[in-house]
Design a protein around this motif. Structure first.
Motif, short mmCIF file in Angstrom:
data_model
loop_
_atom_site.label_atom_id
_atom_site.label_comp_id
_atom_site.label_asym_id
_atom_site.label_seq_id
_atom_site.Cartn_x
_atom_site.Cartn_y
_atom_site.Cartn_z
N LYS A 3 43.38 -31.72 106.73
CA LYS A 3 42.95 -32.59 107.83
C LYS A 3 43.06 -34.06 107.40
CE LYS A 3 38.92 -33.42 110.75
NZ LYS A 3 38.46 -34.68 110.21
N ARG A 4 43.68 -34.84 108.25
CA ARG A 4 43.80 -36.27 107.95
C ARG A 4 42.72 -37.03 108.71
NH1 ARG A 4 49.26 -38.56 109.30
NH2 ARG A 4 48.86 -37.39 111.22
N THR A 5 42.18 -38.07 108.07
CA THR A 5 41.16 -38.90 108.69
C THR A 5 41.67 -40.33 108.75
OG1 THR A 5 39.58 -37.53 107.49
CG2 THR A 5 38.69 -39.49 108.58
N MET A 7 41.02 -44.13 108.57
CA MET A 7 39.98 -45.07 108.12
C MET A 7 40.62 -46.31 107.51
SD MET A 7 38.12 -43.39 104.79
CE MET A 7 38.19 -41.63 105.12
N GLU A 15 34.60 -44.81 99.81
CA GLU A 15 34.30 -43.39 99.89
C GLU A 15 34.59 -42.70 98.55
OE1 GLU A 15 32.85 -41.88 102.29
OE2 GLU A 15 33.09 -39.79 101.62
N PRO A 178 45.82 -43.14 108.32
CA PRO A 178 45.33 -41.80 108.03
C PRO A 178 45.43 -41.44 106.55
CG PRO A 178 47.53 -41.67 108.94
CD PRO A 178 47.15 -43.12 108.94
N GLU A 180 44.04 -38.14 103.53
CA GLU A 180 43.30 -36.92 103.25
C GLU A 180 42.24 -37.21 102.21
OE1 GLU A 180 46.09 -34.03 101.86
OE2 GLU A 180 47.29 -34.10 103.69
N THR A 181 41.06 -36.67 102.43
CA THR A 181 40.00 -36.81 101.42
C THR A 181 39.77 -35.45 100.76
OG1 THR A 181 38.32 -36.37 103.10
CG2 THR A 181 38.87 -38.68 102.65
#
Lengths: 391, 304
Positions: A3-5, A7, A15, A178, A180-181
């Protein structure tokens, strides 16, 4: 695909620092570093991060404090830009000389005067010889990833060196994009708790930062140099183990379109992404060009660089800093030195470009590539307006 | 080129004497240089200074490792510093000592050995044990790299009128009293009874081995046994020691506060006895004692 976020890159950095569970943050606000530190202050204030957040009266104090806390066994973090780094400079040498594995994000900004808040690499190049491991990133994902990599590397008992992560101010630090974490579980698996060999503690005292006579000083510098060079292997290991966690692989010298290339661009930092697009366009037009990016600036990746340029006829090295009255840009000067003993070494063009936030477009890269200049002085300060007028 | 090395203690004027000698050579139209070898700046610490004299301009920027002449400003240095290190076989050794020069003959050949009781002359004329100009008197008498008048001119240029006169008086007395041994005249079979200057004791300066020392350094040059200055016995630096008169002592502790080497501790009666392992004889305690309970007395030279 994970899942990409979306930020802001500065918030992604904060983060990652939070996920690394630092014990102490000391920083003084300076543009464009502020978003990283402000976000960390929020994390501490709202209880998401159990750390000491210490606002200090200057960057000199920020780094002094981190030296003390790191020596006392606390995983520490600081972050600055430009003049802030200049004010830290004497302590940079102390941090590395004492082999304290601190991590700093340097949000690259030009040094005054004239006053400029915008991006180039004059700040980090002014402390080139401070003895830290120095890394450059190209995008938000890389910055997020390299925070973990930097702590892993710095605290490796075989390394024990402070690390600077360079990220371009505004043009990258303030971009929303975008990425990934990783989960907190994955973060813990990658980065074990900080367990230094020695800490300052009254129960088991040690002396840190003692004076040295001429009979030992050279040896102290020798072991620093050897240790920094020897960190190359652990750097590769840290990249590999990060790949196991994240699926993303990193190398000291990143290559794009280098197969059968006759010319190569070399650039560090986020502008390598635009340069990569320019190279892609030129390749589509049948031009045999490629791109190298130095991710690891210290220790300098001599062997990998020499391998990567073998058979290439021309290098176009783009520096984001200038050595006035000197040999041009520091990147080109060091690459020239690295290649001097090679047979059939390539011709080198050195452009000083993108100073103080000047935009460099795809058209500029193509123009640099197509020039017939031989640069009698060894370098050229790239001037878009003049280049456009002459076109 | 003539190369001269001075061994003294911080505060005895080794640097000044090298400069006075160079100044004297300059007044004679020669070329000269004088320079110190700086270490930890502490009164009483062993220090070294150097002087070069030549007819031609001097372009060397290195320490003198094979001197023609060595001057030792303090006899206690013979116990801790290898003063003859590198001294040429044709060289000259001049020592501040109450003993005769035959006491300092040892297994290597030298041209001349000379001694003078410079401390005695200094205390008598100058009122304190600054022996630098006095050793220059012995030097002129022994080997004369410059004329006596050039040295006195240099002293007059350097000091105020009163101090210049006293220093010249001391220098001239040393010139008269210097005892000189011409080594070629000295029977070699009698060499064995000498007090060989040596630095083999535990106070000998550490000579690091050049090869691969860097591998042994702890991370960040960290010191894992802090407080190790306790094993550094600065008492060997001492030419004078403090004597306490308990009848005058008011137990105020000023000596304990001001001692730069923490040599004073308080005993159960409240007095402050000095630990002579660490007292380097600087005399600050005696100078500051409000009741004059501490007196500085000269250490006896070993074997005298």
């Amino acid at each position: 695909m994970k899942k990409r976020t979306g930020m802001e890159v500065s918030f992604a950095a904060a983060e990652a620092v939070k996920q690394c569970k630092v014990d102490l943050i000391a920083a003084y606000p300076i543009t464009p570093q502020t978003h990283i530190v402000e976000r960390l202050a929020e994390h501490v204030a709202n209880g998401e991060l159990d750390a000491q957040f210490i606002p200090v009266e200057s960057e000199h104090s920020a780094l002094s404090l981190c030296i003390g806390s790191q020596a006392a066994g606390a995983r520490s973090f600081t972050c600055t830009s430009s003049q802030g780094l200049a004010l830290m400079s004497e302590l940079l040498y102390i941090t590395s000389g004492l082999r304290l594995p601190l991590v700093m994000i340097l949000v690259n900004r030009s040094l005054s005067a004239p006053l400029s808040i915008w991006n180039d690499h004059s700040d980090v190049m002014s402390v080139r010889d401070c003895g830290w491991i120095q890394l450059f990133v190209r995008n938000g994902q890389e910055l997020y990833d390299h925070v973990f990599i930097a702590y892993k590397l710095a605290e490796n008992p075989a390394v024990n060196m402070p690390v600077i992560i360079n990220v371009d101010g505004f043009i990258l630090s303030h971009v929303f994009e975008p990425l990934e974490t990783i989960s907190s579980h994955e973060a813990e698996r990658y980065l074990p708790p900080y367990a230094p060999k020695f800490v300052l503690h009254p129960d088991d005292p040690v002396t840190i930062g003692a004076f040295t006579m001429p009979s030992f000083f050279t040896e102290a510098k020798k072991i620093h140099d050897e240790s920094l060079k020897a960190s190359y292997g652990p750097i590769l290991q840290a990249f590999q183990s990060w790949e196991h966690i994240s699926g993303r692989s990193y190398h000291p010298v990143e290559k794009q379109y280098t197969q059968d290339a006759e010319t190569l661009f070399i650039i560090m930092g986020s502008l390598a992404e635009t340069a990569g697009e320019a190279v892609k366009i030129m390749r589509e037009q049948g031009v045999k060009t490629g791109l190298l990016t130095l991710r690891v600036w210290r220790p300098f990746p001599f062997a990998e660089l020499r391998r990567a340029i073998t058979g290439v006829q021309k290098l176009i090295i783009i520096d984001r800093a200038l050595s006035p009255g000197g040999p041009g840009g520091p990147l080109a000067a060091e690459i020239r030195a690295a290649l001097y003993n090679m047979e059939n070494r390539p011709q080198i063009l050195n452009y000083i470009a993108g100073l103080g936030g000047r935009d460099i477009t795809i058209a500029d890269y193509i123009r640099m590539h197509n020039t017939t200049s031989v640069q009698e002085t060894g370098y050229e300060i790239y001037d878009q307006k003049g280049a456009e007028a002459n076109a | 080129m003539l190369e001269i090395r001075f061994h003294g203690r911080g505060g005895q004027g080794a640097v000044t004497s090298a400069e006075l000698l160079a100044e004297a050579a300059l007044t004679e139209g020669k070329h000269a240089q004088a320079f110190p070898s700086f270490g930890p700046e502490r009164r009483g610490a062993p220090v070294t200074s150097y002087c070069r004299i030549d007819e031609l301009p001097i372009r060397l920027r290195t320490n003198i490792s094979a001197p023609d002449i060595v001057l030792v400003l303090d006899p206690s240095l013979l116990k801790t510093v290898n003063v003859t290190d590198g001294l040429k076989e044709t060289g000259t050794l001049i020592i501040n000592s109450q003993k005769g020069p035959e006491h300092f003959v040892h297994n290597h050949k030298l041209h001349k050995i000379a001694t003078v009781d410079a401390t005695g002359i200094a205390l008598q004329i100058l009122g304190r044990s600054i022996t630098n100009t006095i050793l220059l008197g012995a030097l002129i008498r022994t080997i004369a790299p410059v004329e006596l008048s050039s040295i006195t001119a240099a002293i007059q240029k350097r000091f105020d009128q009163k101090n210049a006169a006293l220093n010249i008086q001391a220098l001239q007395q040393a010139y008269q009293e210097t005892k000189i041994l011409n080594m070629p005249d000295y029977p070699t079979q009698e060499n064995q009874f000498a007090d060989a200057p040596a630095a083999t004791g535990e106070n000998a300066p550490v000579q690091p081995q050049a090869q691969s020392l860097w591998i042994e350094l702890e991370l960040g040059c960290l010191i894992t046994n802090p407080g190790n200055s306790k094993t550094y016995y600065t008492g060997s630096w001492r030419s004078f020691y403090p004597l306490l008169n308990k009848d005058r002592c008011i137990k105020c502790g000023i000596c304990w506060i001001l001692c730069p080497d923490a040599a004073y501790t308080q005993d159960t009666e409240g007095f402050y006895p000095v630990d002579l392992n660490y007292c380097k004889g600087c005399g600050i305690c005696a100078h500051e004692c409000p009741t004059g309970a501490i007196t500085m007395l000269q250490e006896k030279e070993a074997g005298v």
